[in-house]
Write an enzyme that holds these catalytic residues in place. Structure first.
Site, PDB file in Angstrom:
ATOM      1  N   ASP A   1      -4.242  -5.333 -18.239  1.00  0.00           N
ATOM      2  CA  ASP A   1      -3.258  -4.258 -18.434  1.00  0.00           C
ATOM      3  C   ASP A   1      -3.355  -3.652 -19.842  1.00  0.00           C
ATOM      4  O   ASP A   1      -2.342  -3.195 -20.392  1.00  0.00           O
ATOM      5  CB  ASP A   1      -1.830  -4.758 -18.170  1.00  0.00           C
ATOM      6  CG  ASP A   1      -1.662  -5.259 -16.741  1.00  0.00           C
ATOM      7  OD1 ASP A   1      -2.285  -4.689 -15.830  1.00  0.00           O
ATOM      8  OD2 ASP A   1      -0.907  -6.230 -16.531  1.00  0.00           O
TER       9      ASP A   1
ATOM     10  N   MET B   1      -4.104  -7.396  -6.506  1.00  0.00           N
ATOM     11  CA  MET B   1      -3.573  -8.519  -7.275  1.00  0.00           C
ATOM     12  C   MET B   1      -4.642  -9.570  -7.566  1.00  0.00           C
ATOM     13  O   MET B   1      -4.514 -10.726  -7.162  1.00  0.00           O
ATOM     14  CB  MET B   1      -2.394  -9.148  -6.512  1.00  0.00           C
ATOM     15  CG  MET B   1      -1.304  -8.173  -6.163  1.00  0.00           C
ATOM     16  SD  MET B   1      -0.615  -7.368  -7.619  1.00  0.00           S
ATOM     17  CE  MET B   1       0.418  -8.682  -8.220  1.00  0.00           C
TER      18      MET B   1
ATOM     19  N   GLY C   1       0.796  -1.227   0.000  1.00  0.00           N
ATOM     20  CA  GLY C   1       0.000   0.000   0.000  1.00  0.00           C
ATOM     21  C   GLY C   1       0.827   1.275   0.000  1.00  0.00           C
ATOM     22  O   GLY C   1       0.363   2.308   0.491  1.00  0.00           O
TER      23      GLY C   1
ATOM     24  N   SER D   1       2.682   2.960 -15.991  1.00  0.00           N
ATOM     25  CA  SER D   1       1.525   3.393 -16.781  1.00  0.00           C
ATOM     26  C   SER D   1       0.309   3.441 -15.859  1.00  0.00           C
ATOM     27  O   SER D   1       0.109   2.541 -15.042  1.00  0.00           O
ATOM     28  CB  SER D   1       1.217   2.399 -17.905  1.00  0.00           C
ATOM     29  OG  SER D   1       2.352   2.198 -18.724  1.00  0.00           O
TER      30      SER D   1
ATOM     31  N   ASN E   1      -5.993   1.825 -12.881  1.00  0.00           N
ATOM     32  CA  ASN E   1      -4.954   0.950 -12.328  1.00  0.00           C
ATOM     33  C   ASN E   1      -3.596   1.581 -12.591  1.00  0.00           C
ATOM     34  O   ASN E   1      -3.425   2.342 -13.544  1.00  0.00           O
ATOM     35  CB  ASN E   1      -5.033  -0.419 -13.028  1.00  0.00           C
ATOM     36  CG  ASN E   1      -4.021  -1.405 -12.469  1.00  0.00           C
ATOM     37  OD1 ASN E   1      -3.842  -1.499 -11.241  1.00  0.00           O
ATOM     38  ND2 ASN E   1      -3.346  -2.131 -13.339  1.00  0.00           N
TER      39      ASN E   1
ATOM     40  N   HIS F   1       0.318   0.377 -13.302  1.00  0.00           N
ATOM     41  CA  HIS F   1       1.077  -0.821 -13.684  1.00  0.00           C
ATOM     42  C   HIS F   1       2.548  -0.440 -13.828  1.00  0.00           C
ATOM     43  O   HIS F   1       2.867   0.560 -14.487  1.00  0.00           O
ATOM     44  CB  HIS F   1       0.534  -1.372 -15.010  1.00  0.00           C
ATOM     45  CG  HIS F   1       1.257  -2.612 -15.432  1.00  0.00           C
ATOM     46  ND1 HIS F   1       1.011  -3.842 -14.877  1.00  0.00           N
ATOM     47  CD2 HIS F   1       2.249  -2.798 -16.338  1.00  0.00           C
ATOM     48  CE1 HIS F   1       1.803  -4.746 -15.425  1.00  0.00           C
ATOM     49  NE2 HIS F   1       2.567  -4.137 -16.313  1.00  0.00           N
TER      50      HIS F   1
HETATM   51  C1  GRF Z   1       3.098  -1.135  -7.636  1.00  0.00           C
HETATM   52  O1  GRF Z   1       4.324  -1.378  -8.246  1.00  0.00           O
HETATM   53  C2  GRF Z   1       2.023  -0.977  -8.684  1.00  0.00           C
HETATM   54  O2  GRF Z   1       2.485  -0.427  -9.868  1.00  0.00           O
HETATM   55  C3  GRF Z   1       1.595  -2.406  -8.913  1.00  0.00           C
HETATM   56  O3  GRF Z   1       1.651  -3.014  -7.650  1.00  0.00           O
HETATM   57  C4  GRF Z   1       2.609  -2.327  -6.839  1.00  0.00           C
HETATM   58  C5  GRF Z   1       1.880  -1.917  -5.597  1.00  0.00           C
HETATM   59  O4  GRF Z   1       2.747  -1.403  -4.631  1.00  0.00           O
HETATM   60  N1  GRF Z   1       0.292  -2.466  -9.516  1.00  0.00           N
HETATM   61  P1  GRF Z   1       2.168  -0.785  -3.293  1.00  0.00           P
HETATM   62  O5  GRF Z   1       1.311  -1.863  -2.642  1.00  0.00           O
HETATM   63  O6  GRF Z   1       1.376   0.428  -3.660  1.00  0.00           O
HETATM   64  O7  GRF Z   1       3.378  -0.478  -2.470  1.00  0.00           O
END
Ligand code: GRF
Length: 214
Positions: A158, A103, A25, A149, A120, A122
């Site tokens: 994605d 996820m 997070g 992105s 989202n 990515h």
């Molecule tokens: C990030 O790298 C984001 O781009 C990807 O998941 C990761 C999440 O990291 N979708 P966090 O939980 O916000 O630290």
């Protein structure tokens, strides 16, 4: 007689959002921090996770944001999980749904239901490196640059319309984690910025094209 208009009446309402997470997070934290320093005019109505041990839950609780855990393992199908998630999201009536390290592969029905109001982040320069392990794959591919992105979520994984990309250089001695760190620093700047554009009504999706109003 005319009454003076109070400043608070002129001020735009904060954009109500929900944030979906599965892990650390850190992106959620960047959104919380930008709201706190008033550079982002949004209100996080809830943080929703599929993982009861997601560290992001602690970040939310520290900021007094309501949290919800919907454990996907308790559902016998993706459809049932997504149906519960839909109900949970709608309870908070957000204008924008922010996936921040959530996820889960989402069903087409779920994605189509929220199309145009779910985004989202990515960690790659899409369409390069969709899916997982993007930093490792960028290194293995010998890419000279990598990045992030931010896109609308569509039924294609994605693959939704891109709102913003930010690149970072790849250095010769980079490891997976040094590269991930460089990208993450940019994520923490870019994601609150994009949400602020939504808050200002500057983004529109018309015929699957992102329109940015200056
Ligand atoms: C990030 O790298 C984001 O781009 C990807 O998941 C990761 C999440 O990291 N979708 P966090 O939980 O916000 O630290």
């Amino acid at each position: 007689m005319r009454h003076p208009v109070s400043l608070s009446q002129n001020k735009a309402q904060p954009l109500p959002i929900v944030v979906l997470i599965s892990g650390s997070g850190s992106n959620l934290q960047s959104i919380i921090d930008r709201i706190a320093d008033k550079t982002l005019n949004a209100k996080i109505c809830a943080v929703i996770t599929n993982k009861s041990d997601a560290y992001g839950l602690e970040r939310a609780q520290k900021a007094a944001i309501p949290t919800e855990v919907i454990d996907h393992k308790q559902y016998d199908s993706r459809e049932n999980f997504d149906a519960e998630l839909t109900l949970c999201i709608e309870k908070y009536q957000p204008k924008l749904i922010v996936l921040a390290g959530f996820m889960r592969i989402l069903t087409d029905d779920f994605v189509n239901h929220f199309y145009g109001k779910m985004i989202n982040i990515h960690p790659s320069l899409l369409p390069k490196h969709r899916g997982l392990h993007t930093h490792q794959r960028a290194l293995e591919a010998g890419d000279k640059e990598h990045g992030l992105s931010i896109h609308y979520v569509s039924a294609e994984l994605d693959g939704g319309p891109i709102i913003l990309q930010q690149s970072v250089p790849i250095h010769e001695n980079d490891s997976k984690s040094s590269l991930a760190q460089r990208v993450l620093e940019q994520e923490h700047i870019a994601y609150p910025q994009v949400i602020q554009w939504f808050s200002q009504g500057r983004l529109q999706l018309i015929n699957n094209q992102v329109i940015f109003n200056q």
